[in-house]
Design a protein around this motif. Sequence first.
Motif, PDB file in Angstrom:
ATOM      1  N   ASP A   1       9.994  17.127 112.726  1.00  0.00           N
ATOM      2  CA  ASP A   1      10.638  17.546 111.481  1.00  0.00           C
ATOM      3  C   ASP A   1      10.805  19.060 111.496  1.00  0.00           C
ATOM      4  O   ASP A   1       9.846  19.789 111.748  1.00  0.00           O
ATOM      5  N   PRO A   2      12.011  19.565 111.213  1.00  0.00           N
ATOM      6  CA  PRO A   2      12.227  21.015 111.240  1.00  0.00           C
ATOM      7  C   PRO A   2      11.393  21.774 110.205  1.00  0.00           C
ATOM      8  O   PRO A   2      11.193  22.977 110.341  1.00  0.00           O
ATOM      9  N   ALA A   3      10.887  21.082 109.193  1.00  0.00           N
ATOM     10  CA  ALA A   3      10.069  21.739 108.173  1.00  0.00           C
ATOM     11  C   ALA A   3       8.600  21.858 108.581  1.00  0.00           C
ATOM     12  O   ALA A   3       7.831  22.554 107.911  1.00  0.00           O
ATOM     13  N   ALA A   4       8.206  21.211 109.657  1.00  0.00           N
ATOM     14  CA  ALA A   4       6.793  21.206 110.069  1.00  0.00           C
ATOM     15  C   ALA A   4       6.203  22.604 110.245  1.00  0.00           C
ATOM     16  O   ALA A   4       5.063  22.838 109.822  1.00  0.00           O
ATOM     17  N   PRO A   5       6.923  23.567 110.829  1.00  0.00           N
ATOM     18  CA  PRO A   5       6.322  24.899 110.983  1.00  0.00           C
ATOM     19  C   PRO A   5       5.995  25.577 109.649  1.00  0.00           C
ATOM     20  O   PRO A   5       5.172  26.488 109.604  1.00  0.00           O
ATOM     21  N   LEU A   6       6.617  25.132 108.575  1.00  0.00           N
ATOM     22  CA  LEU A   6       6.310  25.667 107.245  1.00  0.00           C
ATOM     23  C   LEU A   6       5.308  24.778 106.512  1.00  0.00           C
ATOM     24  O   LEU A   6       4.387  25.269 105.862  1.00  0.00           O
ATOM     25  N   ASP A   7       5.513  23.475 106.598  1.00  0.00           N
ATOM     26  CA  ASP A   7       4.682  22.543 105.840  1.00  0.00           C
ATOM     27  C   ASP A   7       3.254  22.429 106.363  1.00  0.00           C
ATOM     28  O   ASP A   7       2.313  22.339 105.574  1.00  0.00           O
ATOM     29  N   LEU A   8       3.071  22.411 107.676  1.00  0.00           N
ATOM     30  CA  LEU A   8       1.714  22.267 108.218  1.00  0.00           C
ATOM     31  C   LEU A   8       0.791  23.419 107.824  1.00  0.00           C
ATOM     32  O   LEU A   8      -0.328  23.171 107.353  1.00  0.00           O
ATOM     33  N   PRO A   9       1.215  24.697 107.961  1.00  0.00           N
ATOM     34  CA  PRO A   9       0.311  25.766 107.533  1.00  0.00           C
ATOM     35  C   PRO A   9       0.027  25.734 106.030  1.00  0.00           C
ATOM     36  O   PRO A   9      -1.109  25.977 105.606  1.00  0.00           O
ATOM     37  N   ALA A  10       1.041  25.403 105.235  1.00  0.00           N
ATOM     38  CA  ALA A  10       0.841  25.346 103.781  1.00  0.00           C
ATOM     39  C   ALA A  10      -0.131  24.228 103.420  1.00  0.00           C
ATOM     40  O   ALA A  10      -1.032  24.412 102.584  1.00  0.00           O
TER      41      ALA A  10
END
Length: 95
Positions: free
Chosen positions: A44-53
């Motif tokens: 998912d392209p959002a993973a680099p943002l969603d996982l740290p959050a």
Amino acid sequence: MTGTEPPGLTVDGTGLRCVALLLQLRKAIAGLPPGTVVHVIATDPAAPLDLPAWCHLIGHSYLGPLPEPGPLAYALRIGGEARPVDASRPWHLAP
């Protein structure tokens, strides 16, 4: 220690959107001891943002992207003071 150390668990979330990935990840890591390194494969392209959050919200440490097996792998470390999340909404803390 970094996320490049051998993982205690690898979660393959290939093809999952972040909500489904977080639900799968939460289930997979339940009961793991604090300090366990987990590698997550996420397309998912959002993973680099969603996982740290998500890690910050829950109390885990986000260790960052991994060079191997490729640009779609990330690492986190299970926190000792992990906070419970809502069963159906992993991005919300439990009431």
